[in-house]
Design an enzyme around this catalytic site. Structure first.
Site, PDB file in Angstrom:
ATOM      1  N   ARG A   1      44.319  46.938  40.054  1.00 22.15           N
ATOM      2  CA  ARG A   1      44.392  47.463  41.605  1.00 22.15           C
ATOM      3  C   ARG A   1      44.695  48.990  41.498  1.00 22.15           C
ATOM      4  O   ARG A   1      45.492  49.395  40.884  1.00 22.15           O
ATOM      5  CB  ARG A   1      45.430  46.751  42.498  1.00 22.15           C
ATOM      6  CG  ARG A   1      44.959  45.012  42.489  1.00 22.15           C
ATOM      7  CD  ARG A   1      43.848  44.855  43.599  1.00 22.15           C
ATOM      8  NE  ARG A   1      43.584  43.504  43.781  1.00 22.15           N
ATOM      9  CZ  ARG A   1      42.732  42.967  43.139  1.00 22.15           C
ATOM     10  NH1 ARG A   1      41.779  43.508  42.062  1.00 22.15           N
ATOM     11  NH2 ARG A   1      42.360  41.659  43.504  1.00 22.15           N
TER      12      ARG A   1
ATOM     13  N   GLU B   1      40.715  52.819  48.290  1.00 19.65           N
ATOM     14  CA  GLU B   1      39.724  51.877  48.727  1.00 19.65           C
ATOM     15  C   GLU B   1      40.397  51.114  49.665  1.00 19.65           C
ATOM     16  O   GLU B   1      41.371  50.917  49.984  1.00 19.65           O
ATOM     17  CB  GLU B   1      39.692  50.647  47.353  1.00 19.65           C
ATOM     18  CG  GLU B   1      38.801  51.010  46.173  1.00 19.65           C
ATOM     19  CD  GLU B   1      38.917  49.959  45.071  1.00 19.65           C
ATOM     20  OE1 GLU B   1      38.098  48.966  45.232  1.00 19.65           O
ATOM     21  OE2 GLU B   1      39.599  49.821  44.274  1.00 19.65           O
TER      22      GLU B   1
ATOM     23  N   HIS C   1      34.701  49.132  41.505  1.00 19.33           N
ATOM     24  CA  HIS C   1      35.267  47.973  41.597  1.00 19.33           C
ATOM     25  C   HIS C   1      34.562  46.722  41.222  1.00 19.33           C
ATOM     26  O   HIS C   1      34.214  45.763  41.969  1.00 19.33           O
ATOM     27  CB  HIS C   1      36.030  47.568  42.927  1.00 19.33           C
ATOM     28  CG  HIS C   1      36.988  46.782  42.914  1.00 19.33           C
ATOM     29  ND1 HIS C   1      38.436  46.787  43.477  1.00 19.33           N
ATOM     30  CD2 HIS C   1      37.231  45.531  42.138  1.00 19.33           C
ATOM     31  CE1 HIS C   1      39.029  45.732  43.339  1.00 19.33           C
ATOM     32  NE2 HIS C   1      38.671  44.980  42.476  1.00 19.33           N
TER      33      HIS C   1
END
Length: 309
Positions: free
Chosen positions: A227, A256, A284
């Site tokens: 992440r 993001e 991603h």
């Protein structure tokens, strides 16, 4: 059981659940408030990341028996509230672990061997050999933080490159034939390549920060397919500029949107990463192969059927 599907996924989910006599409704466009207004009508939800399932949402879902997320991370769900309400939480990290592991290895090889840079140079008429000498994985010590589905699959791939693979995890005694468990201090002492395979929690938010980087004994390559907010980007950029971080492979970024569909902000640190030869950036997609799309969906269906049929 009535199930609400809030995101588009592989059609096998609807095909197989309909065969098991579940009642399905697809809603890929309604807003958070619109879904909140009707959530009490459903026994289950299947999601990815479009809508946050916070305490307000969950308390309105008075009949919810499960939430299934097609993916690994669960940070868009208020887990303590869901558990307090007795809602079963289902995810599918088994479905994209192979995809993530291959992506990690691919990014490392591209970066360390300057493959993208050299290819672009040749396409532009530039033929440089000495400037494009690579750095071998053979003999490197690779440190993984997190040894769940993604970490184990990555270690398995790396074992074939003649690396020494070590890992740190909050669970004890989970070493296997592919990697050896060590303390976080030992990992910082030994690792020459560092790869993250952890969820985003209060304890892992900004885990990679100025202090962590300074405590790494070796200059190192850094990989993040976990992440974006596991990393405090400004200190990663500083370390890239100083040479402490020799190169970064980033499939996820601090900037993001929560839905992972795009970037929500831009700044000088991001611009540096996007322009630097020391960074490989992807949008991603580490867990985003044709095969993983099907496998993620199948794992979700199998878990729902196992629990509710």
């Amino acid at each position: 059981m009535e199930i609400l599907l809030l995101d588009k996924n592989h059609p096998l989910i609807t095909d197989q659940l309909l065969e098991k006599n579940f009642i399905l409704e697809e809603d890929f466009t309604s807003s958070y408030d619109e879904v909140c207004a009707k959530i009490q009508n459903y026994d289950g939800i299947i999601i990815r990341s479009r809508i946050p399932l916070d305490a307000n949402f969950l308390n309105k879902g008075k009949n919810l028996k499960f939430i299934a997320r097609v993916g690994a991370g669960m940070e868009n769900i208020d887990i303590p509230v869901a558990e307090k309400l007795g809602i079963q939480l289902i995810n599918s990290p088994e479905g994209n672990r192979d995809s993530v592991a291959e992506h990690v290895v691919g990014m490392i090889l591209i970066l360390m061997n300057r493959l993208f840079i050299a290819s672009q140079e040749v396409k532009n008429g530039i033929w440089l050999r000495e400037e494009n000498r690579g750095d071998e994985l053979l003999g490197k010590t690779v440190g993984l933080i997190g040894y769940g589905n993604m970490g184990k699959a990555t270690a398995k791939r790396l074992s074939g490159f003649g690396c020494k693979v070590i890992f740190h995890d909050i669970l004890p005694n989970i070493s296997d034939e592919f990697a050896t468990q060590v303390s976080l201090e030992e990992l910082k002492e030994q690792a020459e390549v560092l790869s993250l395979h952890i969820p985003l929690t209060e304890g892992t938010h900004y885990l990679i920060n100025e202090k962590f980087i300074s405590e790494m004994k070796n200059d190192f390559y850094f990989v993040n397919t976990a992440r974006g907010k596991n990393v405090e980007t400004k200190y990663l950029v500083e370390a890239l500029k100083s040479g402490k971080v020799k190169g970064a492979c980033l499939d996820v970024l601090e900037y993001e949107k929560s839905s992972f569909e795009n970037l929500e902000s831009e700044n000088e640190d991001l611009q540096y990463l996007l322009s630097s030869e020391k960074a490989i950036i992807t949008p991603h997609i580490a867990g985003w192969t044709h095969q993983s799309k099907e496998k993620l969906a199948q794992v979700i269906v199998d878990k729902i059927v196992s629990s509710f049929c």
